[in-house]
Design an enzyme around this catalytic site. Structure first.
Site, PDB file in Angstrom:
ATOM      1  N   PHE A 195     -55.702  67.547 -26.902  1.00 12.03           N
ATOM      2  CA  PHE A 195     -56.008  67.736 -25.879  1.00 12.03           C
ATOM      3  C   PHE A 195     -56.482  66.433 -25.205  1.00 12.03           C
ATOM      4  O   PHE A 195     -57.333  65.883 -25.475  1.00 12.03           O
ATOM      5  CB  PHE A 195     -56.999  68.753 -25.834  1.00 12.03           C
ATOM      6  CG  PHE A 195     -57.729  69.109 -24.216  1.00 12.03           C
ATOM      7  CD1 PHE A 195     -56.898  69.769 -23.291  1.00 12.03           C
ATOM      8  CD2 PHE A 195     -58.870  68.854 -24.156  1.00 12.03           C
ATOM      9  CE1 PHE A 195     -57.375  69.851 -22.113  1.00 12.03           C
ATOM     10  CE2 PHE A 195     -59.460  69.106 -22.783  1.00 12.03           C
ATOM     11  CZ  PHE A 195     -58.737  69.736 -21.554  1.00 12.03           C
ATOM     12  N   GLN A 196     -56.110  66.162 -23.869  1.00 11.13           N
ATOM     13  CA  GLN A 196     -56.594  64.935 -23.181  1.00 11.13           C
ATOM     14  C   GLN A 196     -56.336  63.613 -23.887  1.00 11.13           C
ATOM     15  O   GLN A 196     -56.974  62.617 -23.798  1.00 11.13           O
ATOM     16  CB  GLN A 196     -58.095  65.229 -22.664  1.00 11.13           C
ATOM     17  CG  GLN A 196     -58.202  66.259 -21.717  1.00 11.13           C
ATOM     18  CD  GLN A 196     -59.417  66.091 -20.576  1.00 11.13           C
ATOM     19  OE1 GLN A 196     -60.575  65.703 -21.241  1.00 11.13           O
ATOM     20  NE2 GLN A 196     -59.357  66.770 -19.400  1.00 11.13           N
ATOM     21  N   MET A 199     -46.946  50.557   9.342  1.00 16.40           N
ATOM     22  CA  MET A 199     -46.021  49.390   8.776  1.00 16.40           C
ATOM     23  C   MET A 199     -44.636  50.132   8.384  1.00 16.40           C
ATOM     24  O   MET A 199     -43.676  49.474   8.600  1.00 16.40           O
ATOM     25  CB  MET A 199     -46.550  48.813   7.650  1.00 16.40           C
ATOM     26  CG  MET A 199     -46.245  47.601   7.140  1.00 16.40           C
ATOM     27  SD  MET A 199     -46.038  46.370   8.508  1.00 16.40           S
ATOM     28  CE  MET A 199     -47.418  45.552   8.016  1.00 16.40           C
ATOM     29  N   GLU A 208     -61.296  59.202 -10.569  1.00 17.56           N
ATOM     30  CA  GLU A 208     -61.304  58.025 -11.346  1.00 17.56           C
ATOM     31  C   GLU A 208     -60.636  56.770 -10.696  1.00 17.56           C
ATOM     32  O   GLU A 208     -61.101  55.498 -10.808  1.00 17.56           O
ATOM     33  CB  GLU A 208     -60.797  57.996 -12.678  1.00 17.56           C
ATOM     34  CG  GLU A 208     -61.707  58.991 -13.563  1.00 17.56           C
ATOM     35  CD  GLU A 208     -61.236  60.409 -13.526  1.00 17.56           C
ATOM     36  OE1 GLU A 208     -60.539  60.780 -12.527  1.00 17.56           O
ATOM     37  OE2 GLU A 208     -61.602  61.349 -14.276  1.00 17.56           O
ATOM     38  N   LYS A 266     -63.747  59.275 -29.781  1.00 17.04           N
ATOM     39  CA  LYS A 266     -65.157  60.003 -29.385  1.00 17.04           C
ATOM     40  C   LYS A 266     -65.977  60.020 -30.788  1.00 17.04           C
ATOM     41  O   LYS A 266     -67.284  59.661 -30.664  1.00 17.04           O
ATOM     42  CB  LYS A 266     -64.867  61.411 -29.181  1.00 17.04           C
ATOM     43  CG  LYS A 266     -66.033  62.185 -28.891  1.00 17.04           C
ATOM     44  CD  LYS A 266     -65.810  63.729 -28.355  1.00 17.04           C
ATOM     45  CE  LYS A 266     -67.073  64.426 -28.007  1.00 17.04           C
ATOM     46  NZ  LYS A 266     -66.686  65.581 -27.486  1.00 17.04           N
TER      47      LYS A 266
END
Lengths: 164, 579
Positions: free
Chosen positions: B114-115, B486, B52, B164
């Protein structure tokens, strides 16, 4: 230096957390915070006090204004204003002397005794923060059980007003 | 009833009505109703990424190279938290994005479902604004507001978190797209205060040693044309920030190149000696100013920015102007025309003489600031120069973060805006490749180069698979020095060359084989004499992604470099020379 900042914001979930978050993420403390809907219940009026110098306060006022949910922001301590705070104090009154002492103090400070039991007085007092501090000092010896302060509410003096 | 849509259908329809053509994303439980609606239409094109973070960077790269709002779609919980780095990157660079995240159903919010992650809470400090949609009826208006907020004022990312159950296919409501968005709490200032703009013009016209310091705001607001016009009318030197490269043509005589920590000697020195600094669309970042107390001691500061909080935040502005770069620059041009005043030609001539002298003495393009490449020693600077030559300076260049980023910023001369795409504010390693995907999608026929290092590229290398699926023929220019360059440079300068965790030893993958495993072309370059030819070969493969793994000198440092605690002009010019 103590600063009072007053904000009109949308009365929506999450709006308050954005205001508080601005201070928290910079490590600044909010000393007092009061918030309630105005006569228009889609709007909340929020007053907070914090410590800071001129530059920090100016930057915070701008940052607060930048939040999408805020409609107006004013730095009250910058100008003439009225501030007022409400306090409830529960005091232990063991004997007649204590009751007399508290009654006298309440009268001097123009407060009210709003509840009592055989051994306690509950006092309600409104005014600026210094006055509330002074009352606490005056009755501390007698025996304070609990102090509840609302935090400062503020409004500017004169013709100016904060409205949509 | 006409136009009854489910929440999932409304999301997609609203995207279409917001003018969105493509969405980068990754499906998951809480977003499945939306993904199902996506499957049943052809208006909005979805590109499946492999992580993502890449979805948000790709949307970001798309936005930076086009000026349009980028869009990403992710699921709840880990989908949302994976998007966070991308959102923070866009926030720091003021890039307009809308990130739509699925959320667990309303009834489960707060139950450690969940999630479940509090996306609005987690993203709060790194978004311009965020919404939790609680009713199907509110989806269209919320999405319309999100695009409006993202694109106007100082742009930025907006999160729309959608539970949802709100997108359930069985619940349909009438669809209506709001044509006009009006918010009483959000009315960004566009036009600058006329009195202030007039003062700014006068001050600039009276200046004897003026410098225009132009930032990313010029790019974001498409103001290059007006900036160029004003600068040329005044014969005023221009320096660009890292975010502003391309805002003024780098090959023009009046360009001093980049300023700041790794800016050119002439830009930093001119800033230090300036009597008037005209800062436009810039924010006096700590990587520009060096020590604030020693910053440009002689200068009157004019500061134009759309965001009032940027003005006098780090450096006090003597003439603050709140407004968009385009509106203010246009007004300045028209005021300059009306005023009788002309720039002090004599003073400006002397000023240029001085600047040209600085250029000749220590200029990054005229003086040799590094040992030349030869044989098996390829200098990273020469790779960028070869890239510039082979692409005729016309490529879109994305970069990751580190030495390669600074070399690209210094040596690829951008004459046009929106060609240089990098994570300037947050400094996100892993940005380059996914950002290049967004750029390539927007400009399918253009040469898109991702300048990266073996450290950064491995942070989002899984996207090679996405490029394969969606035919994105990016050219990856990997400056491989087998070290975090760097970090290593700082360890050389500040930690007596103790290379704590900055070396890979023998652990690096065979990048050519890796590219081939993903279905792409890999080219390895180990000798300087092959560099240009292989680079040409790479760009001739127009329809293939090519991974150029170029072994560069590990010991090279980026110079100039400002000395910590100094003024702008206090610079290391090489490992041994300083100002």
């Amino acid at each position: 230096m103590k600063r009072i900042i007053s904000i009109l914001l949308e009365n929506e979930s999450g709006a308050l957390s954005r205001v508080v978050g601005l201070f928290a993420q910079r490590g600044y403390n909010i000393d007092t915070l009061t918030v309630a809907p105005t006569d228009d219940d889609t709007l909340s009026r929020l007053t907070l006090t914090t410590q800071g110098d001129d530059q920090m306060t100016e930057q915070m006022v701008k940052q607060l204004h930048k939040l999408i949910d805020t409609i107006k922001v004013v730095h009250l301590t910058e100008d003439l204003h009225i501030e007022c705070e409400l306090m409830l104090v529960k005091i232990k009154v063991a004997d007649n002397d204590a009751r007399a002492e508290i009654s006298r103090s309440v009268e001097i400070f123009r407060g009210h005794i709003v509840d009592m039991t055989a051994s306690t007085y509950t006092v309600q007092l409104a005014g600026d923060s210094d006055k509330l501090d002074a009352f606490i000092d005056a009755v501390r010896e007698v025996g304070i059980m609990e102090v509840v302060r609302s935090g400062v509410s503020g409004i500017s003096r004169g013709d100016k007003f904060l409205r949509v | 009833m006409a136009n009854m849509l489910s929440g999932g259908e409304i999301v997609i329809r609203a995207l279409k009505d917001a003018g969105v053509k493509n969405v980068w994303g990754y499906p998951g439980g809480a977003a499945l109703h939306i993904y199902d609606a996506l499957h049943r239409q052809d208006d909005v094109y979805h590109l499946l990424v492999r992580h993502e973070q890449a979805a948000v960077h790709a949307a970001d790269g798309f936005s930076r190279s086009t000026g349009e709002v980028g869009t990403a779609l992710v699921t709840s919980g880990p989908g949302a938290t994976n998007a966070i780095t991308g959102i923070a990157t866009a926030y720091m660079d003021s890039i307009p994005l809308v990130v739509i995240s699925g959320q667990v159903p309303m009834a489960k919010i707060g139950q450690d479902a969940f999630q479940e992650t509090d996306m609005v809470g987690v993203s709060r400090p790194i978004v311009k604004h965020s919404f939790l949609v609680t009713r199907t009826e509110d989806i269209a208006e919320t999405i319309a507001k999100a695009y409006y907020i993202a694109a106007t004022g100082r742009p930025g990312p907006v999160v729309v978190d959608i539970p949802k159950d709100i997108t359930d296919p069985s619940y349909k409501v009438p669809y209506k797209w709001p044509e006009n968005i009006k918010m009483r709490s959000y009315q960004p200032t566009n036009k600058g205060h006329r009195g202030q703009v007039k003062r700014a013009v006068k001050t600039l016209l009276e200046a004897k040693r003026p410098v225009i310091y132009a930032g990313g705001g010029i790019i974001l607001d498409n103001a290059s044309e007006y900036l160029t016009q004003l600068a040329q009318q005044l014969n005023c030197p221009v320096t660009n920030t890292l975010m502003g490269l391309g805002g003024y043509p780098a090959t023009d005589r009046q360009s001093l190149g980049m300023l700041g920590m790794h800016g050119t000697y002439e830009a930093n020195t001119a800033m230090h000696h300036a009597d008037v600094i005209f800062a436009v669309g810039a924010r006096f970042d700590d990587r520009v100013t060096n020590d604030l107390d020693k910053f440009c001691p002689h200068a009157t500061i004019i500061h134009v920015d759309v965001d009032p909080t940027s003005i006098s935040k780090n450096i006090n502005a003597h003439i603050p102007v709140v407004g968009t770069c385009t509106a203010v620059l246009k007004e300045m041009l028209s005021i300059a025309e009306q005023l009788e005043l002309k720039p002090d030609a004599e003073a400006i001539k002397d000023w240029w003489q001085q600047i040209d002298q600085w250029r000749e003495d220590q200029g990054i393009y005229t003086a040799t600031r590094y040992e030349p490449s030869s044989g098996a020693v390829i200098k990273p600077q020469d790779v960028i120069k070869a890239l510039y030559k082979v692409t005729d300076g016309e490529a879109f260049v994305t970069s990751d973060v580190g030495q390669h980023q600074m070399f690209a910023a210094q040596y690829y001369l951008f004459d046009k805006p929106r060609r240089w795409i990098n994570s300037g504010g947050l400094g996100t390693m892993g940005f380059g490749l996914p950002a290049a995907m967004g750029v390539q999608l927007a400009h399918p026929d253009a040469a898109v180069a991702c300048v990266t290092g073996e450290g950064s590229i491995q942070m989002c290398i899984q996207e090679l698979s996405t490029c394969n699926q969606h035919n994105l023929p990016i050219k990856i220019i990997n400056l491989n020095n087998s070290a975090l360059g760097m970090v290593r440079q700082w360890q050389d300068m500040n930690y007596s060359s103790r290379y704590s965790q900055s070396l890979y030893e023998d652990s690096l993958p065979d990048f050519v084989a890796l590219a081939e495993a993903y279905g792409h072309v890999g080219i390895k370059v180990t000798r300087f004499e092959d560099l240009e030819e292989k680079m040409r070969e790479c760009f001739e493969l127009k329809d293939r992604l090519v991974f150029m793994d170029i072994c560069v000198d590990q010991s090279e440092h980026v110079y100039p470099m400002q000395m910590p605690g100094g003024s702008m002009r206090d610079l290391w010019l090489s490992k041994t020379e300083r100002t």
